[in-house]
Every structure is written in structure tokens, then in C-alpha cells.
Design an enzyme around this catalytic site. Structure first.
Site, PDB file in Angstrom:
ATOM      1  N   ARG A  45       5.817  -7.158 -57.321  1.00 25.78           N
ATOM      2  CA  ARG A  45       7.079  -6.470 -56.702  1.00 25.78           C
ATOM      3  C   ARG A  45       6.942  -4.896 -56.889  1.00 25.78           C
ATOM      4  O   ARG A  45       7.758  -4.125 -56.058  1.00 25.78           O
ATOM      5  CB  ARG A  45       8.147  -6.964 -57.405  1.00 25.78           C
ATOM      6  CG  ARG A  45       8.674  -8.290 -56.839  1.00 25.78           C
ATOM      7  CD  ARG A  45       9.907  -9.053 -57.711  1.00 25.78           C
ATOM      8  NE  ARG A  45       9.160  -9.866 -58.626  1.00 25.78           N
ATOM      9  CZ  ARG A  45      10.112 -10.540 -59.451  1.00 25.78           C
ATOM     10  NH1 ARG A  45      11.621 -10.030 -59.489  1.00 25.78           N
ATOM     11  NH2 ARG A  45       9.519 -11.328 -60.207  1.00 25.78           N
ATOM     12  N   GLU A 101      -0.957  -0.530 -54.794  1.00 29.16           N
ATOM     13  CA  GLU A 101      -0.442  -1.311 -56.194  1.00 29.16           C
ATOM     14  C   GLU A 101       0.340  -0.029 -56.853  1.00 29.16           C
ATOM     15  O   GLU A 101       0.169   0.968 -56.469  1.00 29.16           O
ATOM     16  CB  GLU A 101      -1.941  -1.462 -56.704  1.00 29.16           C
ATOM     17  CG  GLU A 101      -1.561  -1.844 -58.368  1.00 29.16           C
ATOM     18  CD  GLU A 101      -0.855  -3.185 -58.349  1.00 29.16           C
ATOM     19  OE1 GLU A 101       0.207  -3.052 -57.737  1.00 29.16           O
ATOM     20  OE2 GLU A 101      -1.415  -4.003 -59.409  1.00 29.16           O
ATOM     21  N   ASP A 105      -4.125  -0.614 -64.661  1.00 26.26           N
ATOM     22  CA  ASP A 105      -3.736  -0.949 -66.197  1.00 26.26           C
ATOM     23  C   ASP A 105      -5.431  -1.195 -66.804  1.00 26.26           C
ATOM     24  O   ASP A 105      -6.292  -0.435 -66.688  1.00 26.26           O
ATOM     25  CB  ASP A 105      -2.721  -1.689 -66.592  1.00 26.26           C
ATOM     26  CG  ASP A 105      -2.603  -1.374 -68.038  1.00 26.26           C
ATOM     27  OD1 ASP A 105      -2.673  -0.483 -68.730  1.00 26.26           O
ATOM     28  OD2 ASP A 105      -2.002  -2.444 -68.644  1.00 26.26           O
ATOM     29  N   LYS A 133      -3.875   4.303 -65.514  1.00 27.35           N
ATOM     30  CA  LYS A 133      -3.973   4.567 -66.810  1.00 27.35           C
ATOM     31  C   LYS A 133      -5.612   4.380 -67.313  1.00 27.35           C
ATOM     32  O   LYS A 133      -5.746   3.241 -67.801  1.00 27.35           O
ATOM     33  CB  LYS A 133      -3.073   3.380 -67.714  1.00 27.35           C
ATOM     34  CG  LYS A 133      -1.734   3.580 -67.721  1.00 27.35           C
ATOM     35  CD  LYS A 133      -1.021   2.418 -68.366  1.00 27.35           C
ATOM     36  CE  LYS A 133       0.412   2.184 -68.040  1.00 27.35           C
ATOM     37  NZ  LYS A 133       0.937   0.922 -68.955  1.00 27.35           N
ATOM     38  N   PHE A 154       4.160   2.620 -71.724  1.00 22.01           N
ATOM     39  CA  PHE A 154       4.824   1.693 -70.886  1.00 22.01           C
ATOM     40  C   PHE A 154       5.740   2.510 -70.091  1.00 22.01           C
ATOM     41  O   PHE A 154       6.636   3.007 -70.387  1.00 22.01           O
ATOM     42  CB  PHE A 154       5.587   0.587 -71.604  1.00 22.01           C
ATOM     43  CG  PHE A 154       5.696  -0.838 -70.723  1.00 22.01           C
ATOM     44  CD1 PHE A 154       4.639  -1.496 -70.537  1.00 22.01           C
ATOM     45  CD2 PHE A 154       6.836  -0.834 -69.865  1.00 22.01           C
ATOM     46  CE1 PHE A 154       4.476  -2.542 -69.700  1.00 22.01           C
ATOM     47  CE2 PHE A 154       6.686  -2.012 -69.180  1.00 22.01           C
ATOM     48  CZ  PHE A 154       5.815  -2.839 -69.029  1.00 22.01           C
TER      49      PHE A 154
HETATM   50  P1  IMP Z   1      -3.927  -4.677 -65.100  1.00 20.16           P
HETATM   51  O1  IMP Z   1      -4.134  -5.880 -64.535  1.00 20.16           O
HETATM   52  O2  IMP Z   1      -3.962  -4.693 -66.328  1.00 20.16           O
HETATM   53  O3  IMP Z   1      -4.525  -3.591 -64.305  1.00 20.16           O
HETATM   54  O4  IMP Z   1      -2.343  -4.542 -64.684  1.00 20.16           O
HETATM   55  C1  IMP Z   1      -1.934  -4.214 -63.726  1.00 20.16           C
HETATM   56  C2  IMP Z   1      -0.565  -4.697 -63.498  1.00 20.16           C
HETATM   57  O5  IMP Z   1       0.337  -4.586 -64.776  1.00 20.16           O
HETATM   58  C3  IMP Z   1       0.407  -3.459 -62.599  1.00 20.16           C
HETATM   59  O6  IMP Z   1       0.425  -4.138 -61.330  1.00 20.16           O
HETATM   60  C4  IMP Z   1       1.801  -3.686 -63.304  1.00 20.16           C
HETATM   61  O7  IMP Z   1       2.581  -4.454 -62.671  1.00 20.16           O
HETATM   62  C5  IMP Z   1       1.811  -3.917 -64.627  1.00 20.16           C
HETATM   63  N1  IMP Z   1       1.807  -2.981 -65.551  1.00 20.16           N
HETATM   64  C6  IMP Z   1       0.839  -1.940 -66.103  1.00 20.16           C
HETATM   65  N2  IMP Z   1       1.115  -1.318 -67.001  1.00 20.16           N
HETATM   66  C7  IMP Z   1       2.757  -1.183 -66.877  1.00 20.16           C
HETATM   67  C8  IMP Z   1       3.725  -0.476 -67.332  1.00 20.16           C
HETATM   68  O8  IMP Z   1       3.704   0.552 -67.943  1.00 20.16           O
HETATM   69  N3  IMP Z   1       5.013  -0.943 -66.816  1.00 20.16           N
HETATM   70  C9  IMP Z   1       5.214  -1.756 -66.096  1.00 20.16           C
HETATM   71  N4  IMP Z   1       4.139  -2.430 -65.488  1.00 20.16           N
HETATM   72  C10 IMP Z   1       2.950  -2.337 -65.862  1.00 20.16           C
HETATM   73 MG    MG Z   2       2.237  -5.316 -60.785  1.00 24.76          MG
END
Ligand code: IMP
Ligand code: MG
Length: 179
Positions: A45, A101, A105, A133, A154
Site C-alpha cells: 500500500r 515502489e 530497503d 536505503k 525507519f
Molecule cells: P525490502 O524487500 O527489504 O527492499 O523492503 C521493501 C519494503 O519494506 C518496502 O516496500 C516498504 O514497504 C518496507 N519498508 C522498508 N523500509 C521501511 C521504512 O523505513 N518504513 C516503512 N516501511 C519500510
Molecule cells: Mg512495501
């Protein structure tokens, strides 16, 4: 982390976001200049505010679709398991696609989503993420447009949540835990 006892501190103002979105949209418009109709796919979302602002700055025919995959739950730790909760409605075979997106992260979510959609044979598919990040990356992903690079904090706001709260903040804030 405690889900209620925290405050948010502004990291990126609504004004800076708006300016950056305009620049990104201009670059995207130029890149997909000759497309018949771009399919903009938002990851639910967290990207819903970003995609709403972004598509209104795109100067080309667009169609909007959404994909929902599971990732974080209510925790701030990234989960590596990615499941499709809601698939897109439209066909993307031989179409130009822009994946939108909120945050890249570790990269696992986007890596998985890209592989899945790539297997459906889009003509051209690129990613635009509002936030990145880079210090957290565990798997390489190909992201053509990034709004802002941020440190390992975060963040919430502008569509992004912490335990389903703060999506409605007009700016991006970082969470500061209170004891
Ligand atoms: P990844 O798979 O680790 O790259 O995570 C990506 C997903 O994690 C993103 O679509 C976000 O929904 C969530 N996410 C990563 N960092 C944060 C944050 O600082 N706040 C809220 N959601 C996050
Ligand atoms: Mg997400």
C-alpha cells in the site's frame, strides 16, 4: 519496537517531495516518450500517495494498476518472504511498464516482483522508487529512478506506514522511539 510510544521527526518536507516528483515525472515522460500507453504499476500500500502525485505529472497516456505483496507485517525488520496478495488486473505482455515502489530497503521485494513481472514479457519495464536505503541492500536490483537516498532509519508518511499508522502525513518523517 513499541508501536505506540514514538514521535516522528521530519526528514523530507512536502515541498521537497513535490519538487522531486515533478523532476522524476519529467525524466520518465522523456524516457517513455514514444509509448502508446504506459502501464504504471504501484506496489500497495506504501506507494499509493506517490503514484497519485507522479501520474498527474506524466505527460503521456497512462493506465494505472496495483500489485500487493506481503513483506514487513507490523515489524520494522524486513522479511525475505514475498507472497502475492493481489495481482495486477491488466496484461503487460509487449507493454511499456513503470513499477512504482515506496522504499527499496534490502531489495528482496523488488527483486522478486521484477522477476515475476519480467516473466510475463513486457516490452520495457523500469522501476521508480521514492526512497532508497542503499546501506541496507542485500540483493542487487535495477532501479532507474530514485526520489531520495536516505540513511538506515525507519520512516513514515506520504503513504508509508509504521504498523498501519502515519500514512496520511504529508511529509516523510523518521520514527524516534520514546521510552
Ligand atoms: P525490502 O524487500 O527489504 O527492499 O523492503 C521493501 C519494503 O519494506 C518496502 O516496500 C516498504 O514497504 C518496507 N519498508 C522498508 N523500509 C521501511 C521504512 O523505513 N518504513 C516503512 N516501511 C519500510
Ligand atoms: Mg512495501
Amino acid at each position: 519496537m513499541d508501536h505506540s510510544n514514538y514521535e516522528t521527526e521530519e526528514l523530507i518536507s512536502a515541498k521537497s517531495i513535490a519538487a522531486r516528483v515533478e523532476t522524476l515525472a519529467n525524466e520518465i515522460t522523456e524516457f517513455y516518450g514514444d509509448t502508446e500507453k504506459l502501464v504504471v504499476v504501484g506496489l500497495l500500500r506504501g506507494s499509493f500517495v506517490f503514484i497519485a502525485d507522479l501520474v498527474r505529472e506524466l505527460k503521456m497516456p497512462v493506465e494505472v494498476d496495483f500489485l500487493e505483496v506481503s513483506s514487513y507485517g507490523n515489524s520494522t525488520e524486513s522479511s525475505r518472504e514475498v507472497r502475492i496478495l493481489k495481482d495486477i488486473r491488466g496484461e503487460i505482455k509487449d507493454r511499456d511498464v513503470l513499477l512504482v515502489e515506496d522504499i527499496i530497503d534490502t531489495g528482496y521485494t523488488m527483486h522478486h516482483v521484477q522477476n515475476m513481472l519480467q516473466s510475463r514479457g513486457p516490452k520495457k519495464m523500469e522501476v521508480c522508487a521514492l526512497l532508497d536505503k542503499p546501506s541496507r541492500r542485500e540483493v542487487d536490483v535495477n532501479v532507474r529512478w530514485i526520489g531520495f537516498e536516505i540513511p538506515d532509519e525507519f520512516v513514515v508518511g506520504y503513504g508509508i506506514d509504521y504498523a498501519q499508522r502515519n500514512r496520511n502525513l504529508p511529509y516523510i518523517g523518521k520514527i524516534r522511539q520514546l521510552t
